[in-house]
Write a protein that holds these residues in place. Sequence first.
Motif, short mmCIF file in Angstrom:
data_model
loop_
_atom_site.label_atom_id
_atom_site.label_comp_id
_atom_site.label_asym_id
_atom_site.label_seq_id
_atom_site.Cartn_x
_atom_site.Cartn_y
_atom_site.Cartn_z
N ALA A 17 0.84 -1.20 0.00
CA ALA A 17 0.00 0.00 0.00
C ALA A 17 0.87 1.24 0.00
CB ALA A 17 -0.91 0.00 1.21
N ALA A 18 0.52 2.19 -0.86
CA ALA A 18 1.36 3.38 -1.01
C ALA A 18 1.30 4.25 0.24
CB ALA A 18 0.93 4.17 -2.23
N GLN A 101 9.92 17.25 -14.20
CA GLN A 101 10.93 17.31 -15.27
C GLN A 101 10.94 16.05 -16.12
OE1 GLN A 101 13.88 17.98 -12.36
NE2 GLN A 101 14.08 20.17 -12.78
N HIS A 102 9.78 15.38 -16.19
CA HIS A 102 9.67 14.19 -17.02
C HIS A 102 10.64 13.10 -16.58
CE1 HIS A 102 8.65 12.03 -20.79
NE2 HIS A 102 7.56 12.75 -20.71
N GLN A 103 10.74 12.95 -15.26
CA GLN A 103 11.63 11.91 -14.75
C GLN A 103 11.00 10.52 -14.91
OE1 GLN A 103 10.54 14.63 -12.96
NE2 GLN A 103 12.20 15.43 -11.68
N ASP A 104 11.85 9.52 -15.13
CA ASP A 104 11.41 8.13 -15.05
C ASP A 104 11.36 7.77 -13.57
OD1 ASP A 104 11.10 5.40 -14.92
OD2 ASP A 104 12.47 4.99 -16.59
N MET A 105 10.15 7.67 -13.02
CA MET A 105 9.99 7.45 -11.59
C MET A 105 9.67 5.99 -11.27
SD MET A 105 8.17 10.99 -10.34
CE MET A 105 6.77 11.01 -11.46
N TRP A 108 11.26 4.78 -8.09
CA TRP A 108 11.26 5.69 -6.93
C TRP A 108 10.36 5.17 -5.81
CZ3 TRP A 108 11.06 11.59 -8.45
CH2 TRP A 108 12.08 11.86 -9.37
N SER A 109 10.67 5.60 -4.60
CA SER A 109 9.79 5.27 -3.46
C SER A 109 8.51 6.08 -3.57
CB SER A 109 10.49 5.59 -2.14
OG SER A 109 10.54 7.00 -1.97
N ALA A 110 7.49 5.62 -2.87
CA ALA A 110 6.21 6.35 -2.89
C ALA A 110 6.41 7.78 -2.39
CB ALA A 110 5.18 5.62 -2.04
N ASP A 111 7.25 7.97 -1.38
CA ASP A 111 7.45 9.33 -0.85
C ASP A 111 8.13 10.23 -1.88
OD1 ASP A 111 6.25 8.88 1.55
OD2 ASP A 111 8.11 8.52 2.66
N GLN A 112 9.10 9.68 -2.59
CA GLN A 112 9.78 10.48 -3.62
C GLN A 112 8.80 10.87 -4.73
OE1 GLN A 112 12.81 7.45 -4.39
NE2 GLN A 112 14.40 8.95 -3.91
N VAL A 113 7.97 9.91 -5.12
CA VAL A 113 6.97 10.20 -6.17
C VAL A 113 6.01 11.27 -5.69
CG1 VAL A 113 5.04 9.26 -7.48
CG2 VAL A 113 7.12 7.89 -7.19
#
Length: 225
Positions: A17-18, A101-105, A108-113
Amino acid sequence: MLSALLAGGIALTTAPAATAGSTGADRAQATIVTSTGRGGNSVAFTFDDGPGANTPQMLDVLAKNGVKAVFCLWGDHVRQNPDMVRRIVNEGHTLCNHSMQHQDMGGWSADQVRQNLEQTNNAIRQAVPNAQIPYYRAPYGSWGQSADVAASMGMTPLGWRADIADWQPPGADTLTQRLRQAITPGAVVLMHDGGGDRSQTVTAVDRVIPEFKGQGWSFDLPARQ
Ligand SMILES: [Zn+2]
Protein backbone atom coordinates in the motif's frame (compact mmCIF):
# COMPACT_ATOMS: atom_id res chain seq x y z
CA MET A 1 3.38 0.63 -24.63
CA LEU A 2 1.91 -2.76 -23.75
CA SER A 3 4.86 -3.66 -21.54
CA ALA A 4 4.53 -0.38 -19.68
CA LEU A 5 0.86 -1.00 -19.03
CA LEU A 6 1.53 -4.56 -17.93
CA ALA A 7 4.25 -3.33 -15.61
CA GLY A 8 1.74 -0.90 -14.15
CA GLY A 9 -0.78 -3.68 -13.68
CA ILE A 10 1.76 -5.90 -11.95
CA ALA A 11 2.78 -3.07 -9.67
CA LEU A 12 -0.82 -2.59 -8.66
CA THR A 13 -1.20 -6.17 -7.53
CA THR A 14 2.17 -6.66 -5.85
CA ALA A 15 3.22 -3.28 -4.49
CA PRO A 16 2.61 -2.62 -0.82
CA ALA A 17 0.00 0.00 0.00
CA ALA A 18 1.36 3.38 -1.01
CA THR A 19 0.01 5.11 2.05
CA ALA A 20 -1.09 4.13 5.50
CA GLY A 21 -4.82 3.54 5.53
CA SER A 22 -5.01 2.72 1.82
CA THR A 23 -8.37 1.09 1.16
CA GLY A 24 -9.92 -1.09 -1.48
CA ALA A 25 -11.53 2.00 -2.93
CA ASP A 26 -8.09 3.59 -3.31
CA ARG A 27 -6.97 0.47 -5.12
CA ALA A 28 -9.77 0.76 -7.66
CA GLN A 29 -8.92 4.42 -8.11
CA ALA A 30 -5.34 3.43 -8.99
CA THR A 31 -6.46 1.51 -12.10
CA ILE A 32 -4.88 3.06 -15.18
CA VAL A 33 -7.55 4.50 -17.47
CA THR A 34 -7.07 4.04 -21.23
CA SER A 35 -10.54 4.74 -22.62
CA THR A 36 -13.40 7.18 -22.60
CA GLY A 37 -16.25 6.57 -20.20
CA ARG A 38 -18.81 5.55 -22.77
CA GLY A 39 -16.89 3.94 -25.62
CA GLY A 40 -18.77 3.90 -28.90
CA ASN A 41 -17.79 6.51 -31.43
CA SER A 42 -15.98 8.62 -28.88
CA VAL A 43 -12.30 9.38 -28.47
CA ALA A 44 -10.16 11.30 -25.99
CA PHE A 45 -7.27 13.42 -27.23
CA THR A 46 -4.41 13.90 -24.76
CA PHE A 47 -1.40 16.16 -25.32
CA ASP A 48 1.83 15.68 -23.36
CA ASP A 49 4.98 17.55 -22.40
CA GLY A 50 3.79 21.13 -22.75
CA PRO A 51 3.06 23.85 -22.49
CA GLY A 52 5.46 24.78 -25.26
CA ALA A 53 5.89 26.81 -28.43
CA ASN A 54 3.18 24.93 -30.34
CA THR A 55 0.59 24.92 -27.55
CA PRO A 56 -1.13 28.17 -28.67
CA GLN A 57 -1.56 26.77 -32.21
CA MET A 58 -2.98 23.54 -30.83
CA LEU A 59 -5.41 25.51 -28.68
CA ASP A 60 -6.44 27.52 -31.75
CA VAL A 61 -7.17 24.32 -33.67
CA LEU A 62 -9.15 22.78 -30.80
CA ALA A 63 -11.16 25.99 -30.29
CA LYS A 64 -11.91 26.30 -34.01
CA ASN A 65 -13.27 22.75 -34.00
CA GLY A 66 -15.05 22.94 -30.64
CA VAL A 67 -13.03 20.07 -29.15
CA LYS A 68 -11.88 19.73 -25.53
CA ALA A 69 -8.77 17.75 -24.68
CA VAL A 70 -6.47 16.80 -21.80
CA PHE A 71 -3.08 18.50 -21.38
CA CYS A 72 -0.43 16.58 -19.42
CA LEU A 73 1.95 19.27 -18.17
CA TRP A 74 5.62 19.30 -17.11
CA GLY A 75 6.06 21.41 -13.99
CA ASP A 76 9.16 23.11 -15.41
CA HIS A 77 7.29 24.02 -18.59
CA VAL A 78 4.41 25.35 -16.51
CA ARG A 79 6.80 27.70 -14.74
CA GLN A 80 8.15 28.91 -18.10
CA ASN A 81 4.70 29.37 -19.68
CA PRO A 82 2.13 30.17 -16.98
CA ASP A 83 0.02 32.21 -19.41
CA MET A 84 -0.47 29.14 -21.59
CA VAL A 85 -1.68 27.13 -18.59
CA ARG A 86 -4.22 29.85 -17.87
CA ARG A 87 -5.36 29.73 -21.48
CA ILE A 88 -5.69 25.92 -21.42
CA VAL A 89 -7.96 26.17 -18.37
CA ASN A 90 -9.90 29.20 -19.58
CA GLU A 91 -10.74 27.41 -22.83
CA GLY A 92 -12.28 24.49 -20.97
CA HIS A 93 -9.58 21.84 -21.31
CA THR A 94 -8.58 19.46 -18.54
CA LEU A 95 -5.23 19.30 -16.77
CA CYS A 96 -3.02 16.31 -16.06
CA ASN A 97 0.11 16.16 -13.89
CA HIS A 98 3.07 14.81 -15.92
CA SER A 99 5.82 15.32 -13.27
CA MET A 100 8.20 18.21 -12.76
CA GLN A 101 10.93 17.31 -15.27
CA HIS A 102 9.67 14.19 -17.02
CA GLN A 103 11.63 11.91 -14.75
CA ASP A 104 11.41 8.13 -15.05
CA MET A 105 9.99 7.45 -11.59
CA GLY A 106 9.54 3.71 -12.09
CA GLY A 107 12.04 2.86 -9.35
CA TRP A 108 11.26 5.69 -6.93
CA SER A 109 9.79 5.27 -3.46
CA ALA A 110 6.21 6.35 -2.89
CA ASP A 111 7.45 9.33 -0.85
CA GLN A 112 9.78 10.48 -3.62
CA VAL A 113 6.97 10.20 -6.17
CA ARG A 114 4.57 12.06 -3.92
CA GLN A 115 7.03 14.91 -3.46
CA ASN A 116 7.44 15.29 -7.22
CA LEU A 117 3.72 15.15 -7.93
CA GLU A 118 2.96 17.69 -5.20
CA GLN A 119 5.64 20.02 -6.55
CA THR A 120 4.11 19.73 -10.02
CA ASN A 121 0.60 20.46 -8.75
CA ASN A 122 1.94 23.43 -6.81
CA ALA A 123 3.59 24.81 -9.96
CA ILE A 124 0.30 24.45 -11.85
CA ARG A 125 -1.64 26.14 -9.05
CA GLN A 126 0.82 29.03 -9.00
CA ALA A 127 -0.25 29.65 -12.58
CA VAL A 128 -3.94 28.89 -11.96
CA PRO A 129 -5.00 29.10 -8.31
CA ASN A 130 -7.27 26.23 -7.28
CA ALA A 131 -6.86 24.52 -10.65
CA GLN A 132 -8.52 21.11 -10.94
CA ILE A 133 -5.93 18.44 -11.84
CA PRO A 134 -7.93 15.24 -12.19
CA TYR A 135 -5.32 13.09 -13.96
CA TYR A 136 -1.72 11.98 -13.62
CA ARG A 137 0.29 10.39 -16.45
CA ALA A 138 3.63 8.68 -15.79
CA PRO A 139 6.52 9.90 -17.97
CA TYR A 140 7.49 7.11 -20.40
CA GLY A 141 4.54 5.09 -19.08
CA SER A 142 6.92 4.02 -16.29
CA TRP A 143 4.38 3.72 -13.48
CA GLY A 144 6.16 2.06 -10.56
CA GLN A 145 4.45 3.34 -7.39
CA SER A 146 3.07 6.41 -9.10
CA ALA A 147 -0.39 5.10 -9.98
CA ASP A 148 -1.08 4.35 -6.31
CA VAL A 149 0.40 7.66 -5.17
CA ALA A 150 -1.56 9.66 -7.75
CA ALA A 151 -4.79 7.91 -6.75
CA SER A 152 -4.15 8.68 -3.08
CA MET A 153 -3.82 12.34 -4.10
CA GLY A 154 -7.14 12.24 -5.94
CA MET A 155 -5.74 11.97 -9.47
CA THR A 156 -6.75 9.24 -11.92
CA PRO A 157 -3.77 7.47 -13.52
CA LEU A 158 -4.10 8.18 -17.23
CA GLY A 159 -2.69 5.72 -19.75
CA TRP A 160 -3.42 5.51 -23.45
CA ARG A 161 -4.57 3.02 -26.05
CA ALA A 162 -2.90 4.55 -29.09
CA ASP A 163 0.25 6.56 -29.50
CA ILE A 164 0.99 8.29 -32.81
CA ALA A 165 4.74 8.44 -32.01
CA ASP A 166 5.01 12.12 -32.87
CA TRP A 167 8.11 12.72 -30.72
CA GLN A 168 10.18 12.10 -33.87
CA PRO A 169 8.05 13.99 -36.40
CA PRO A 170 7.76 11.83 -39.56
CA GLY A 171 5.95 14.43 -41.69
CA ALA A 172 2.44 15.80 -41.35
CA ASP A 173 0.96 13.35 -43.89
CA THR A 174 2.27 10.32 -42.01
CA LEU A 175 1.10 11.72 -38.70
CA THR A 176 -2.32 12.41 -40.17
CA GLN A 177 -2.57 8.80 -41.31
CA ARG A 178 -1.41 7.50 -37.92
CA LEU A 179 -3.96 9.65 -36.15
CA ARG A 180 -6.79 8.36 -38.34
CA GLN A 181 -5.74 4.80 -37.44
CA ALA A 182 -5.39 5.65 -33.74
CA ILE A 183 -9.03 6.69 -33.48
CA THR A 184 -10.93 3.57 -32.45
CA PRO A 185 -14.09 3.39 -30.30
CA GLY A 186 -13.37 4.77 -26.85
CA ALA A 187 -9.62 5.20 -27.36
CA VAL A 188 -7.43 7.53 -25.36
CA VAL A 189 -4.93 8.86 -27.93
CA LEU A 190 -1.49 10.10 -26.87
CA MET A 191 0.03 13.04 -28.75
CA HIS A 192 2.45 15.85 -27.86
CA ASP A 193 2.08 19.61 -27.88
CA GLY A 194 5.40 20.24 -26.12
CA GLY A 195 8.92 18.92 -25.72
CA GLY A 196 9.96 19.78 -29.28
CA ASP A 197 8.62 21.08 -32.58
CA ARG A 198 5.02 19.77 -32.65
CA SER A 199 3.81 21.74 -35.67
CA GLN A 200 3.19 18.51 -37.59
CA THR A 201 0.97 17.26 -34.79
CA VAL A 202 -0.99 20.50 -34.94
CA THR A 203 -1.49 20.00 -38.68
CA ALA A 204 -2.59 16.38 -38.27
CA VAL A 205 -5.10 17.28 -35.55
CA ASP A 206 -6.46 20.13 -37.65
CA ARG A 207 -7.06 17.77 -40.58
CA VAL A 208 -8.46 14.79 -38.69
CA ILE A 209 -10.94 16.39 -36.27
CA PRO A 210 -13.34 17.60 -39.00
CA GLU A 211 -13.21 14.20 -40.73
CA PHE A 212 -14.27 12.33 -37.61
CA LYS A 213 -16.75 14.94 -36.46
CA GLY A 214 -18.33 14.65 -39.87
CA GLN A 215 -18.73 10.91 -39.26
CA GLY A 216 -20.48 11.53 -35.94
CA TRP A 217 -17.58 11.00 -33.55
CA SER A 218 -17.49 12.85 -30.25
CA PHE A 219 -14.48 14.01 -28.26
CA ASP A 220 -14.68 13.04 -24.60
CA LEU A 221 -12.65 12.81 -21.42
CA PRO A 222 -10.90 9.62 -20.34
CA ALA A 223 -12.84 7.78 -17.62
CA ARG A 224 -13.52 4.40 -16.10
CA GLN A 225 -16.12 2.44 -18.00
ZN1 LIG B 1 5.75 12.80 -21.73
